[in-house]
Motif scaffolding. Structure first.
Motif, short mmCIF file in Angstrom:
data_model
loop_
_atom_site.label_atom_id
_atom_site.label_comp_id
_atom_site.label_asym_id
_atom_site.label_seq_id
_atom_site.Cartn_x
_atom_site.Cartn_y
_atom_site.Cartn_z
N ALA A 148 0.83 -1.21 0.00
CA ALA A 148 0.00 0.00 0.00
C ALA A 148 0.87 1.26 0.00
CB ALA A 148 -0.94 -0.01 1.20
N ASN A 149 1.98 1.23 0.75
CA ASN A 149 2.86 2.39 0.78
C ASN A 149 3.58 2.62 -0.54
OD1 ASN A 149 3.31 3.87 3.56
ND2 ASN A 149 2.93 1.75 4.07
N VAL A 150 3.99 1.54 -1.19
CA VAL A 150 4.64 1.69 -2.49
C VAL A 150 3.64 2.18 -3.54
CG1 VAL A 150 5.89 0.48 -4.32
CG2 VAL A 150 6.37 -0.06 -1.94
N GLU A 151 2.41 1.69 -3.47
CA GLU A 151 1.38 2.19 -4.38
C GLU A 151 1.14 3.68 -4.17
OE1 GLU A 151 -2.17 -0.09 -4.02
OE2 GLU A 151 -1.31 -1.92 -4.86
N ARG A 152 1.12 4.10 -2.91
CA ARG A 152 0.93 5.53 -2.62
C ARG A 152 2.12 6.34 -3.11
NH1 ARG A 152 0.73 9.01 2.33
NH2 ARG A 152 1.89 7.42 3.46
N LEU A 153 3.33 5.78 -2.99
CA LEU A 153 4.53 6.45 -3.51
C LEU A 153 4.40 6.66 -5.01
CD1 LEU A 153 7.50 7.34 -2.67
CD2 LEU A 153 8.20 5.12 -3.62
N TYR A 154 3.89 5.65 -5.71
CA TYR A 154 3.72 5.79 -7.16
C TYR A 154 2.70 6.87 -7.49
CZ TYR A 154 2.54 4.70 -11.99
OH TYR A 154 2.32 4.80 -13.34
N MET A 155 1.55 6.84 -6.80
CA MET A 155 0.46 7.77 -7.13
C MET A 155 0.79 9.22 -6.80
SD MET A 155 -2.99 5.62 -6.13
CE MET A 155 -2.49 5.24 -4.45
N THR A 156 1.72 9.43 -5.88
CA THR A 156 2.06 10.80 -5.48
C THR A 156 3.40 11.23 -6.06
OG1 THR A 156 2.97 9.92 -3.41
CG2 THR A 156 0.71 10.70 -3.37
N VAL A 157 4.47 10.62 -5.59
CA VAL A 157 5.82 11.06 -5.94
C VAL A 157 6.18 10.71 -7.38
CG1 VAL A 157 8.26 10.91 -5.33
CG2 VAL A 157 6.51 10.85 -3.53
N ILE A 158 6.03 9.45 -7.75
CA ILE A 158 6.50 9.01 -9.08
C ILE A 158 5.69 9.69 -10.19
CG2 ILE A 158 6.75 7.02 -10.60
CD1 ILE A 158 7.42 5.35 -8.16
N VAL A 267 3.59 -2.28 -8.48
CA VAL A 267 4.08 -3.11 -7.39
C VAL A 267 4.13 -4.58 -7.81
CG1 VAL A 267 3.69 -3.81 -5.00
CG2 VAL A 267 3.17 -1.49 -5.70
N SER A 268 3.12 -5.04 -8.53
CA SER A 268 3.11 -6.42 -9.00
C SER A 268 4.28 -6.69 -9.93
CB SER A 268 1.79 -6.73 -9.71
OG SER A 268 0.70 -6.58 -8.84
N GLY A 269 4.60 -5.71 -10.78
CA GLY A 269 5.74 -5.86 -11.68
C GLY A 269 7.05 -5.98 -10.93
N ILE A 270 7.22 -5.13 -9.90
CA ILE A 270 8.43 -5.22 -9.09
C ILE A 270 8.52 -6.58 -8.41
CG2 ILE A 270 9.60 -4.30 -7.04
CD1 ILE A 270 8.50 -1.57 -7.73
N GLY A 271 7.39 -7.05 -7.87
CA GLY A 271 7.37 -8.35 -7.21
C GLY A 271 7.69 -9.48 -8.17
N SER A 272 7.14 -9.39 -9.39
CA SER A 272 7.39 -10.44 -10.38
C SER A 272 8.87 -10.49 -10.76
CB SER A 272 6.53 -10.18 -11.63
OG SER A 272 6.80 -11.14 -12.63
N ILE A 273 9.48 -9.31 -10.94
CA ILE A 273 10.91 -9.26 -11.27
C ILE A 273 11.75 -9.82 -10.13
CG2 ILE A 273 12.84 -7.70 -11.75
CD1 ILE A 273 10.81 -5.89 -13.20
#
Length: 698
Positions: A148-158, A267-273
């Motif tokens: 959830a935190n990484v998703e929030r990082l994407y939606m805001t910062v990235i 996040v799913s892509g990072i996890g898959s890699i």
């Protein structure tokens, strides 16, 4: 600001869990388990009243009860009963809820709030920043929270950095010659007169203080429509411009959903890699034709088990008897995950605070945060006007020397600060200094929820639909976009090319036809067999739980109703929520019509207005199992209807949604666990917004 203090005027049913555990009887009359509360607990949203231990209100509570200039439907208090402003209604039938905020933006905030909040506890600690719902230092770690935190990082910062990068690409491309020429001329003049830093700081201050300057200097354009390499127009990666604020331009049913889906896939892509790396996935070294390889599942889904399997296949010995580093390394990695999660959360919080300071949302003040930021930059601007390049270099060199050689003095100074001002580090945090009183999106959302509760108008939940988003471009006027492209070129970019679509369909059909169909069908049949077998096993297990629940198994009772059938779903909220207690079907009721707002569970629903009709009160109260004053709630925790592994299996095998639960803990430590709640997030949001507690996120 004047507030209200509500005192008890009627008995409050006993909430002692000693009379409630599994041996307790449901349907007991509330008058049989009555105790009179002697505390002067404040009722719904009373920011100026203090609790029994002398708590002070937060800025959030004060704003929720303030008289706002621009009001929406949720800010008008005309009735003593709860108003239904559109729960379970079509979005078009819902009135404007909060003045100055579009409903779509409000629902985006609530939807993301639901994903971010898991567990809250009431705190009596002073709030240095004036706002509650800060993340606790001892926040619990879980992989789902990290996600959830990484998703929030994407939606805001990235996403924000993507927009910044594309603005730079547009300027450098000279595709907007007037704008780029003006920037180049200003840079040249500032360079000639040695005023680069003052010019930069002046521009920054203007952008902060005067919002209309932002679209003038940096005209907005849909993120997916701008090529980051050339700065020109490109066709969105999704093939059609269905959203303006997403990186792919994918279509969305409601505002913000495309970015949220991108974040999830990110996040799913990072996890898959990561899993592919852990298991040694190297498709380039696979043989051209290997029927066995095509029929087995992808081992990247098995993470550590897959890595062990690879080691065994290469003659290694991955078990713990041979590998003494395995367990210590796993423990060390998991032990460091909580600080990493906190850092990601702090970065996202800081970004959200700066965004809310530059573009405040009602009811938070609009001018004060911007003026504070400008005041911080003003001294730097003044110093830059009288500081030459040589002086700057000299001061920088002095700073390096002092920092390198004054270590003993630095440690003595830090020791003195720690002894005399223990909280000095927290006071220096931006949330408690220059951004004091500026909310994160979660703090903004809970304030908006409290506004609705203060006016007996709970905010309707975000709309949902099982239908896919329409594959058509979002409305856009190409003439209003400051890009070096004609209206026709922009329209061609945002629409899906019919020729490319047809070619893709032909290519896909050719590929399918070229594959070995018997093998494809064979694999599908095997997968379908295992899926059907698993689904049957799930149904059997839940059927056994029904039998075990009848003989008193607590765990089995908590599993009842976790996979509700479609016909069992009924419209709920804002007063009654369908849920179970100790396995029994019933309704969770939030009553705010009484002098002391309470949450209770009963086998019968109320009248749906918060208890205004006496007959409904009697019918509901007759079957009450417990009732808790909302002001006495100390802790709220979302709990899953099934364990995370069971959820994965059930979701894959049955495709059904698991109904989750909620734990309520009062100030005396009594706990009530509600399960199979149909609208768990909406119940959670109402409970944290009604009382006067200062919450902390765990």
């Amino acid at each position: 600001m004047p507030g209200y203090v509500f005192r008890d005027g009627q008995p409050i049913p006993d909430s002692d869990p000693k009379s409630q555990p599994d041996g307790g009887q449901l349907g007991t009359s509330s008058t049989d388990m009555t105790r009179v509360s002697t505390s002067t607990s404040s009722a719904m949203n009373t920011p100026t009243s203090s609790a029994a231990d002398g708590d002070h209100p937060t800025d959030s509570h004060a704003l929720a009860n303030a008289d706002h200039d621009h009001k929406g439907a949720a800010q008008v208090n005309e009735h003593d009963t709860i108003k239904n402003l559109g729960w379970n209604h079509h979005p078009n039938d819902v009135p404007d809820l909060v003045g100055g905020l579009d409903n779509e933006d409000l629902w985006t905030l609530i939807r993301r709030f639901n994903k971010q909040m898991y567990h809250v506890k009431a705190t009596t600690a002073p709030l240095l920043g004036g706002l509650d719902l800060n993340i606790a230092d001892e926040d619990e770690f879980s992989p789902d929270k990290l996600r959830a935190n990484v998703e929030r990082l994407y939606m805001t910062v990235i996403i924000g950095l993507m927009g910044y990068g594309k603005h730079i690409a547009r300027l450098r491309s000279w595709r907007e010659p007037r704008r780029t020429g003006a920037f180049a001329a200003a840079y040249a003049v500032a360079w000639i007169f040695n005023l680069l830093v003052p010019t930069f700081l002046t521009t920054l201050i203007v952008l902060i203080v005067y919002p209309p300057s932002r679209p003038f200097l940096f005209p907005p354009a849909p993120l997916a429509l701008v090529d980051s390499n050339t700065g020109g127009v490109q066709s969105p990666k999704a093939g059609v411009l269905g959203s303006h604020d997403s990186a792919t331009g994918a279509p969305e049913k409601h505002k913000g959903e495309a970015v949220e889906q991108e974040a999830s896939n990110f996040v799913s892509g990072i996890g898959s890699i990561a899993l592919s790396s852990a298991t040694g996935k190297h498709e380039q070294g696979d043989p051209d034709s290997d029927p066995l390889n095509k029929s087995v599942p992808d081992p990247t889904r098995l993470a550590m088990a897959g890595a062990d399997a690879k080691a065994s296949a290469q003659g290694g010995t991955p078990n713990e008897q041979h590998d003494k580093t395995k367990q210590p390394m796993e423990d060390a990695m998991w032990g460091k995950m909580r600080p990493v999660m906190h850092v990601i959360g702090d970065i996202s919080d800081g970004w959200e605070r700066f965004a809310n300071a530059l573009s405040p949302t009602a009811p938070f003040p609009k001018e004060k945060p911007r003026l504070t930021l400008a005041a911080v930059l003003a001294p730097a601007l003044a110093i830059s006007l009288i500081t030459t390049s040589a002086m700057f270099m000299k001061m920088a060199q002095l700073g390096v020397g002092v920092g390198f050689f004054s270590d003993p003095l630095v440690w003595r100074g830090l020791d003195w600060l720690n002894k005399n001002y223990p909280d000095w580090q927290k006071l220096l945090q931006i949330r408690n200094s220059i951004l004091k009183g500026v909310p994160t999106n979660a703090q903004l959302t809970i304030t908006l929820l409290r506004i609705g509760e203060a006016n007996k108008a709970p905010l309707p939940p975000p709309p949902s639909s099982d239908q896919p988003p329409p594959n058509k471009p979002k409305s856009l006027n190409g003439d209003d976009i400051a890009l070096d492209a004609s209206h026709e070129e922009i329209q061609a970019a945002i629409h899906e090319d019919p020729a490319e679509k047809e070619a893709a369909e032909v290519a896909a059909a050719t590929t399918v036809g070229a594959e070995e169909k018997p093998k494809h069908r064979h694999g599908a049949r095997i997968l379908g067999f295992f899926k059907g077998t698993t689904a049957t096993g799930v149904e059997t297990k839940l059927g056994v739980d029904k039998v075990r629940a009848k003989v008193g198994s607590t765990a089995a009772k908590n599993h009842l109703g976790v996979l509700p059938k479609e016909e069992e779903r009924v419209p709920t909220g804002p007063v009654d929520f369908k849920g179970r207690y100790k396995g029994h079907k019933g309704w969770v009721n939030i009553s705010t019509a009484a002098q002391v707002p309470c949450v209770s569970w009963s086998k019968a629903a109320s009248d749906g207005t918060g208890g205004a009709v006496e007959d409904s009160i009697d019918r509901h109260e007759k079957h009450v199992a417990f009732k808790v004053p909302i002001q006495e709630i100390q802790e709220l925790k979302k709990v899953g209807g099934l364990g995370w592994k069971a959820k994965i299996v059930v979701g894959w095998a049955t495709g059904k949604t698991v109904a989750d639960g909620l734990e309520i803990v009062d100030k005396e430590g009594n706990t009530w666990k509600l399960t199979a709640i149909q609208d768990r997030d909406e119940l959670f949001n109402r409970l944290i917004a009604i009382g006067g507690q200062k919450w902390e996120s765990w």
